[in-house]
Scaffold this motif. Structure first.
Motif, mmCIF file in Angstrom:
data_model
loop_
_atom_site.group_PDB
_atom_site.id
_atom_site.type_symbol
_atom_site.label_atom_id
_atom_site.label_comp_id
_atom_site.label_asym_id
_atom_site.label_seq_id
_atom_site.Cartn_x
_atom_site.Cartn_y
_atom_site.Cartn_z
ATOM 1 N N GLU A 1 -4.300 -0.436 6.548
ATOM 2 C CA GLU A 1 -4.478 -2.218 7.079
ATOM 3 C C GLU A 1 -5.541 -2.641 6.269
ATOM 4 O OE1 GLU A 1 -3.045 -4.417 8.647
ATOM 5 O OE2 GLU A 1 -1.524 -3.597 9.686
ATOM 6 N N ASP A 2 -7.292 -2.020 5.530
ATOM 7 C CA ASP A 2 -7.683 -1.771 5.533
ATOM 8 C C ASP A 2 -7.675 -2.794 4.168
ATOM 9 O OD1 ASP A 2 -9.328 -1.914 6.984
ATOM 10 O OD2 ASP A 2 -10.911 -0.196 7.342
ATOM 11 N N ALA A 3 -6.979 -2.143 3.289
ATOM 12 C CA ALA A 3 -6.534 -2.019 2.047
ATOM 13 C C ALA A 3 -5.556 -2.870 1.806
ATOM 14 C CB ALA A 3 -5.554 -0.895 0.995
ATOM 15 N N THR B 1 -2.040 4.201 8.312
ATOM 16 C CA THR B 1 -2.394 5.491 8.165
ATOM 17 C C THR B 1 -3.843 5.929 7.233
ATOM 18 O OG1 THR B 1 -0.369 5.358 6.390
ATOM 19 C CG2 THR B 1 0.356 6.857 8.736
ATOM 20 N N GLY B 2 -3.684 6.891 6.488
ATOM 21 C CA GLY B 2 -5.482 7.042 6.142
ATOM 22 C C GLY B 2 -4.759 6.833 4.991
ATOM 23 N N THR B 3 -5.847 6.920 3.708
ATOM 24 C CA THR B 3 -5.081 6.333 2.183
ATOM 25 C C THR B 3 -5.626 8.236 1.828
ATOM 26 O OG1 THR B 3 -7.083 5.664 1.482
ATOM 27 C CG2 THR B 3 -4.675 4.100 2.227
ATOM 28 N N PRO B 4 -5.722 8.113 0.614
ATOM 29 C CA PRO B 4 -6.403 9.136 -0.155
ATOM 30 C C PRO B 4 -8.146 9.255 -0.232
ATOM 31 C CG PRO B 4 -4.477 9.117 -1.643
ATOM 32 C CD PRO B 4 -4.606 8.288 -0.350
ATOM 33 N N SER C 1 0.869 1.713 -7.171
ATOM 34 C CA SER C 1 0.039 1.063 -7.175
ATOM 35 C C SER C 1 -0.175 -0.195 -6.531
ATOM 36 C CB SER C 1 -0.066 0.849 -8.340
ATOM 37 O OG SER C 1 0.255 0.335 -8.920
ATOM 38 N N HIS C 2 0.680 -0.404 -5.617
ATOM 39 C CA HIS C 2 0.591 -1.459 -4.446
ATOM 40 C C HIS C 2 0.993 -0.740 -3.161
ATOM 41 C CE1 HIS C 2 1.014 -3.567 -8.780
ATOM 42 N NE2 HIS C 2 0.570 -4.368 -8.799
ATOM 43 N N GLY C 3 0.051 -0.309 -2.631
ATOM 44 C CA GLY C 3 0.177 -0.227 -1.519
ATOM 45 C C GLY C 3 0.004 -1.032 -0.646
#
Lengths: 233, 128
Positions: A12-14, A3-6, A196-198
């Motif tokens: 996954e990328d994060a 899913t996308g982040t803000p 804060s720890h996605g």
């Protein structure tokens, strides 16, 4: 599906970026330490040359001193070799997406690098593994990332006599229980809020793990991780 | 030129610092070794005034950059040479901007180090 982040970046990328940053920090700290070993070895070698060229009349004294320095060089080279071995094992954990691993061993490896990289701080690192703990089939690099995320803040904030300990025991229903305990004075409260720890949450999801805490327990802070093992029912 | 030049060597890697100090002493420098920036400031405050400070950039507690500023404020005529590990070139340049005489990457070449120390002392002798 990710899913996308803000920020428009996938979770996954994060996570991948956070893992690369984690490995980068460990490698940077290790190579800095390695560089220090080489600098010391070079100075020792230079000192031997200086002593042999000096006009010191007492040759016996020069030979004895050179013998001492030679012993120190060997000691430093051994420390550098041990560090290289630990770092090598650590980076190879990321070679495969899935493998069979022991949580205690993976924690020990990470703590060994913590210890080497942070040897000037006198934080104690302890690992206890109970009998009969089943192995985990997953990504050991991901497991180490979770441990790192839960402990790295303490590396800076914990006082020099503090302890970071991991106890690995068999959990219920074929789970492996990893109890992480931090004891000692902290000079500031580590920020461990879940939002804060996605990357941490996604890593836990990928491990199929449940995290309870971190929460204060007496004089310590404790976090409990339950991770499915080979024997999960 | 070495007329008992006083060097204050500040590095938390004590094996490195003590060995470098021994090599400098063999060349007749007067060297004092401390492992923390705070100790360096105490040494200066206690009256042991160096000609040159060799200052490690990365140390626990007060780091080399903050120590440089403190030393410059206490003793503006004491020259400082920053010692850095790899990957710290930008910090070293920042140190130069804040008044360091020069910087050197570790491991250092003893000949080059002595040359820089003597240049620093000469600059000091010429009034900067």
């Amino acid at each position: 599906m990710a899913t996308g982040t803000p920020h428009g970046r996938s979770e996954e990328d994060a996570l991948r970026q956070a893992q690369v940053a984690f490995i980068g920090r460990i490698v940077a700290a290790s190579t800095h330490k390695f560089h220090n070993h080489l600098a010391v070895i070079k100075e020792y070698s230079g000192l031997i040359g200086d002593l042999l060229r000096s006009d010191q009349p007492d040759i016996r004294k020069v030979i004895d001193r050179c013998g001492d320095i030679s012993g120190s060089i060997i000691e430093r080279a051994d420390q550098a070799a041990a560090m290289e071995e630990a770092l090598n094992r650590f980076v190879h954990r990321g070679d495969v997406a899935l493998s069979l691993f022991g949580a205690g061993k993976a924690a020990e490896e990470l703590f060994l690098l913590y210890h080497i990289c942070a040897s000037r701080r006198r934080i104690n690192f302890e690992t206890q593994v109970a009998e009969g703990v089943p192995d985990i089939v997953n990504s050991p690099a991901l497991f180490q990332f979770v441990l790192y995320t839960l402990t790295s803040e303490y590396l800076e904030s914990l006082d020099e006599e503090g302890t970071i300990a991991v106890a690995v025991t068999p959990g219920r229903d074929g789970m492996v229980r990893v109890a992480l305990t931090v004891t000692g004075e902290v000079d500031r409260e580590p920020e461990l809020d879940a939002e804060s720890h996605g990357p941490l949450l996604l890593a836990l999801e990928k491990l199929g793990a449940r995290l309870s805490g971190p929460r204060p327990r007496g004089q310590a802070v404790e976090a409990l991780l339950d991770i499915p093992s080979l024997q999960e029912e | 030129m070495n007329d008992q030049i006083r060097i204050l060597l500040v590095d938390d890697e004590l094996d490195f610092a003590e060995t470098l100090a021994e090599r400098l002493r063999l060349r007749s420098f007067d060297v004092n070794v401390v492992s923390r920036a705070e100790e360096a400031l105490n040494t200066i405050d206690a009256g042991w005034k160096p000609d040159v400070v060799l200052l490690d950039l990365k140390m626990p507690g007060m780091d080399g950059m903050d120590a440089l500023i403190e030393i410059r404020s206490r003793e503006p005529d004491v020259e400082t040479i920053m010692l850095t590990g790899h990957g710290a070139a930008s910090s070293s340049i920042e140190g130069m901007k804040r008044g360091a005489f020069d910087y050197m990457m570790k491991p250092v070449d003893i000949g080059e180090l002595i040359e820089k120390v003597e240049q620093a002392v000469a600059k000091k002798g010429n009034g900067g």
